[in-house]
Design an enzyme around this catalytic site. Structure first.
Site, PDB file in Angstrom:
ATOM      1  N   SER A   1      -5.817   0.690  -4.227  1.00  0.00           N
ATOM      2  CA  SER A   1      -6.175   0.456  -5.599  1.00  0.00           C
ATOM      3  C   SER A   1      -6.608  -0.668  -5.976  1.00  0.00           C
ATOM      4  O   SER A   1      -6.315  -1.732  -5.372  1.00  0.00           O
ATOM      5  CB  SER A   1      -4.962   1.053  -6.642  1.00  0.00           C
ATOM      6  OG  SER A   1      -4.524   2.286  -6.380  1.00  0.00           O
TER       7      SER A   1
ATOM      8  N   GLU B   1      -1.204  10.454   4.489  1.00  0.00           N
ATOM      9  CA  GLU B   1      -0.506  10.199   3.412  1.00  0.00           C
ATOM     10  C   GLU B   1       0.200  11.350   2.493  1.00  0.00           C
ATOM     11  O   GLU B   1       1.203  11.351   2.165  1.00  0.00           O
ATOM     12  CB  GLU B   1      -1.049   9.036   2.524  1.00  0.00           C
ATOM     13  CG  GLU B   1      -0.177   8.422   1.479  1.00  0.00           C
ATOM     14  CD  GLU B   1      -0.913   7.603   0.754  1.00  0.00           C
ATOM     15  OE1 GLU B   1      -0.454   6.491   0.243  1.00  0.00           O
ATOM     16  OE2 GLU B   1      -2.250   7.716   0.385  1.00  0.00           O
TER      17      GLU B   1
END
Lengths: 338, 379
Positions: free
Chosen positions: B128, B245
């Site tokens: 991010s 993930e």
């Protein structure tokens, strides 16, 4: 460890699917009890020998187990077959073997249609053409009466599911009463399992119908399935379905293996399959818009069957209460009656 | 269907259980997302590694036991059942390592994996950025070629990097082709955080832990050996990590089976506070935790038989994250006024709220489910 249907299960599933695709299109579900279409469907299924699915090969059956039952009933649900198949295929074999063994051969041949009324409501689903009714045994306890209804007076009740053919009987003849706890428990468990698998099939059908619809129906110049609100409804529906599928498969395995702790898996199977059908059904109706809110369109056939089955063989709330008892943290007050 | 474990698998389970029983700290460690707790967790990681339990599914030469994926699941189940500490090495071992195994050079594997297994290198994620959360392809951090030095110059900012304040390394995406749009022209870099020009600033999370970090890059130099996969191939390399993930490597079913068992125990302890309404919710969470386990068993069967999970890993992610919240909400209601006191359930609740946000928000996951599993049209 291998969590997937066996090749044998898949083959059986394919054969049953083919018969149901050919013989049980929505027109057959609409035609309903007593119609030539439903009679032809019953005959085709009898030809497969599925009535003997859970009957030992020595007794002329297929000698298969509850893993196969799951595969077959998912297909039955997908087609919303309007026949008392849970009672005839899943419940009757053990009960007749214990209480009326001379009738077992006829059942295997497909010459005997059986209905069930486990909760003793006085109604039998798909009941107008049955030869026998199995009454009682709700929750796997008490006793199951084998009733001959061939000479009984018949009455029909309107049902939430118009194809359900809810039938009452007066003046049935008691053939035998089965009170062997093992048999009563097994009959119940198989009824719960078959119904759970049927709900999986119904959910899959409603979702397929809806995906097809939202991919082709255009509003604002685009397919409505391209709108995120519609996508999220159907993603949530798929989530419920995809996590109910393995749970029902586990219940089938545990029942086939006769595992002592199988109550938890069965309770989970019926609760999550019922919830999945409910969530998928709501999303399906919403995403169809007004088109789905008609009886001309087929969705309602599957939606209403799923409502009927959610309330049969123990509701989701009843099965959660059963699980809680088994976990040692049972409900303290009034519990769901059925 | 065959839901019985082989004798070999049962032996593995027994061995894992014995070791965990003997070694799991009696007192729970402070949170691994705080500075003090992190040190205690490192000690635990090194104990795991010393007896070859830190990376059971890895090859022996990298510190593992070459356990099958089934045995990995068994280990996870036993790990959570034993109440063993949170894995502060998680992002490296479960998210980066599968990518290194798939895309890394032999040299990268030999250098990085043993140190990761031993918790000598601690890896944080660098996905991010302030301007790119759900929209990962919108990142603007870049790496510019430095031909003279034979490597790359990184600049930009990564953020919300879990445990970034305590880690030694970071893996992340940087734009290497300034002309390319969106997910083209990105490269996957492996960055030591002590590289000159890299600055880490820790900040606190909503749940009170302090492990979040901003990571700033100002012309930080990295050699070619820091590229994982190939130059401009970063998107497809990264997608293999996000698949892990979302899927079962991040949240194994053992975690939720343990939480469901704890919830049942809590309902039992709370007496009259455990109303029938709450008991019903306990049943729901118990059922969902077991559904997640069984879904995983089916998924692992698929993987073992050569049917990769693909977009189905989005189903896992939405399901476990929503289950986790529901389960903790029920626990808090069972606790009633006692929920005002900081404790494992209140902490767990606050942490569970991050589940539908990280690893791709559940809104993004539902889009993926609708488009890639149901075949609905993209806009």
């Amino acid at each position: 460890m291998r969590f997937a249907p066996s090749d044998e299960q898949r083959e059986l599933e394919a054969v049953v699917r083919q018969v149901l695709t050919d013989r049980c299109p929505p027109q057959t579900v609409r035609a309903g009890a007593g119609s030539a279409q439903v009679a032809a469907l019953a005959e085709s299924l009898a030809g497969l020998g599925v009535a003997g699915l859970l009957v030992a090969e020595d007794d002329g059956g297929l000698g298969l187990d509850e893993n196969h039952l799951v595969s077959v009933f998912a297909q039955i649900g997908y087609a919303a077959a309007p026949l008392p198949l849970t009672a005839t295929l899943a419940v009757a074999p053990a009960v007749l073997a214990a209480g009326a063994p001379d009738l077992l051969a006829k059942l295997v041949e497909g010459g005997l249609t059986v209905g069930a009324d486990p909760a003793e409501t006085g109604h039998v689903a798909f009941g107008s053409g049955v030869d026998l009714v199995l009454r009682g045994g709700f929750g796997g306890t008490g006793r199951i009466e084998i009733l001959d209804v061939s000479d009984a007076a018949v009455s029909t009740s309107p049902s939430v599911d118009v194809a359900l053919d809810l039938t009452g009987y007066a003046g049935a003849r008691l053939v035998a009463a089965v009170d062997d706890p093992q048999v009563v428990r097994l009959a119940w468990e198989r009824g719960v399992l078959a119904t759970s698998a049927e709900l999986i099939g119904l959910s899959r059908r409603m979702l397929d119908l809806t995906v097809e619809h939202v991919r082709t129906r255009e509003q604002f110049g685009v397919p409505i399935g391209s709108f995120q609100a519609v996508k999220h409804h159907l993603a949530t529906a798929l989530l419920h379905l995809e996590f109910a599928v393995p749970v029902v498969a586990t219940a089938g395995f545990e029942l086939a293996a006769g595992l002592p702790g199988r109550l938890r898996a069965l309770a989970t199977a019926k609760a999550l399959a019922s919830e999945a059908a409910h969530v998928v059904g709501r999303a399906a109706l919403q995403c169809h818009g007004a088109i789905g809110y008609t009886t001309e369109y087929d969705l309602h056939l599957f939606l209403k069957r799923s409502w009927a089955l959610e309330s049969s063989w123990g509701s989701a709330a009843w099965h959660r209460a059963a699980l809680l008892d088994d976990l040692g943290v049972g409900l303290t007050g009034v519990r769901p009656a059925s | 269907m065959d839901l019985t474990w082989s004798e070999q698998d049962e032996q593995f389970r027994a061995e894992a259980r014995d070791w965990l029983t003997a070694n799991v700290p009696r007192q729970p460690l402070p949170s691994g997302d705080t500075a003090a707790g992190f040190a205690a967790h490192l000690e635990w990681e090194r104990a795991l590694h010393a007896d070859r339990w830190s990376v059971v599914s890895w090859p022996q030469e990298y510190g593992g036991r070459e356990a099958s994926i089934w045995q990995w699941l068994i280990f996870e189940e036993e790990y959570y059942r034993a109440g063993a500490p949170q894995r502060v090495t998680q992002n490296g071992i479960f998210l980066l390592a599968p990518t290194i195994f798939e895309f890394g050079t032999k040299q990268q594997q030999d250098e990085l994996l043993p140190r990761m297994a031993a918790a000598q290198d601690l890896w944080a994620q660098g996905w991010s950025e302030p301007g790119a959360g759900s929209d990962l392809a919108g990142i603007s951090s870049r790496a510019v070629r430095d031909e003279q030095a034979g490597g790359w110059r990184l600049s930009g900012q990564k953020t919300w990097s879990t445990r970034g304040a305590f880690c030694t390394h970071l893996f992340g995406l940087f734009r290497t082709d300034p002309q390319a749009q969106r997910h083209r022209g990105l490269t996957y870099f492996l960055v030591p955080l002590d590289t000159p020009g890299v600055t880490v600033r820790g900040f606190d999370r909503l749940d009170g832990d302090e492990g979040f970090a901003d990571v700033f890059f100002e012309n930080a130099f990295l050699p070619d050996s820091a590229v994982l996969g190939g130059v401009d191939q970063g998107w497809s390399v990264a997608m293999s990590t996000t698949g892990s993930e979302r899927g079962l490597t991040l949240r194994s079913p053992g975690r939720f089976l343990k939480a469901a068992a704890a919830l049942v125990a809590l309902a039992g302890e709370r007496g009259e506070a455990a109303t029938d309404l709450l008991r019903d919710r306990v049943a729901r969470s118990w059922m969902q935790a077991h559904a997640y386990q069984q879904f995983t068993l089916a998924q692992v069967t698929d993987i073992v038989e050569g049917r990769p999970a693909g977009a189905r890993s989005s189903l896992n992610k939405v399901f476990w994250s929503e289950l986790d919240i529901a389960l903790h909400e029920t626990a808090l209601e069972l606790l009633g006024p006692d929920a005002l006191v900081d404790g494992p359930w209140t902490r767990g609740y606050q942490f569970s709220l991050s589940g539908p946000i990280y690893a791709g928000t559940n809104e993004i996951q539902r889009n993926i489910i609708a488009e890639r599993l149901l075949g609905l049209p993209r806009r």
